[in-house]
Design a protein around this motif. Structure first.
Motif, PDB file in Angstrom:
ATOM      1  N   LYS A  90       0.727  -1.135  -0.021  1.00 37.23           N
ATOM      2  CA  LYS A  90       0.020  -0.140  -0.025  1.00 37.23           C
ATOM      3  C   LYS A  90       0.962   1.257   0.089  1.00 37.23           C
ATOM      4  O   LYS A  90       1.985   1.217   0.242  1.00 37.23           O
ATOM      5  N   LYS A  91       0.375   2.126  -0.391  1.00 40.30           N
ATOM      6  CA  LYS A  91       0.994   3.608  -0.291  1.00 40.30           C
ATOM      7  C   LYS A  91       1.067   4.280   1.015  1.00 40.30           C
ATOM      8  O   LYS A  91       0.023   4.099   1.827  1.00 40.30           O
TER       9      LYS A  91
ATOM     10  N   ASP B  84       0.988   6.373   4.375  1.00 43.38           N
ATOM     11  CA  ASP B  84       0.594   7.607   4.649  1.00 43.38           C
ATOM     12  C   ASP B  84       1.439   8.843   4.847  1.00 43.38           C
ATOM     13  O   ASP B  84       2.523   8.559   4.951  1.00 43.38           O
ATOM     14  N   ALA B  85       0.781   9.989   5.415  1.00 42.89           N
ATOM     15  CA  ALA B  85       1.879  10.920   5.665  1.00 42.89           C
ATOM     16  C   ALA B  85       2.807  10.885   7.026  1.00 42.89           C
ATOM     17  O   ALA B  85       4.002  11.264   6.777  1.00 42.89           O
ATOM     18  N   GLU B  86       2.158  10.086   7.892  1.00 44.67           N
ATOM     19  CA  GLU B  86       2.931  10.030   9.016  1.00 44.67           C
ATOM     20  C   GLU B  86       3.730   8.879   9.080  1.00 44.67           C
ATOM     21  O   GLU B  86       4.887   9.048   9.273  1.00 44.67           O
ATOM     22  N   GLU B  87       3.597   7.640   8.381  1.00 45.06           N
ATOM     23  CA  GLU B  87       4.691   6.699   7.926  1.00 45.06           C
ATOM     24  C   GLU B  87       5.718   7.215   6.961  1.00 45.06           C
ATOM     25  O   GLU B  87       6.939   7.094   7.340  1.00 45.06           O
ATOM     26  N   TYR B  88       5.572   8.091   5.990  1.00 48.31           N
ATOM     27  CA  TYR B  88       6.347   8.704   5.340  1.00 48.31           C
ATOM     28  C   TYR B  88       7.445   9.543   6.087  1.00 48.31           C
ATOM     29  O   TYR B  88       8.433   9.626   5.664  1.00 48.31           O
TER      30      TYR B  88
END
Length: 59
Positions: free
Chosen positions: A22-23, A25-29
């Motif tokens: 999956k792509k 999310d902003a926090e994971e990135y």
């Protein structure tokens, strides 16, 4: 195992990986960027210390 069978298995495994990925999310990135930056800083600091020690030993 023939080339065709191994190729088919590889394609099936690739499809499985694509299905479950999956792509981020902003926090994971953001967390990934922080960890990568910390790693780069640590490697740079170790390299700096090695250079300084090398210069001091050549006196």
């Amino acid at each position: 195992m023939s080339f065709k069978e191994s190729t088919d298995d590889f394609i099936k495994q690739c499809k499985r990986v694509i299905r479950v990925s999956k792509k981020p999310d902003a926090e994971e990135y953001g967390n990934f960027i922080k960890v990568a930056a910390i790693g780069i800083l640590i490697i740079g600091a170790v390299g700096f210390v090695v250079v300084i020690i090398g210069q001091l030993l050549n006196l």
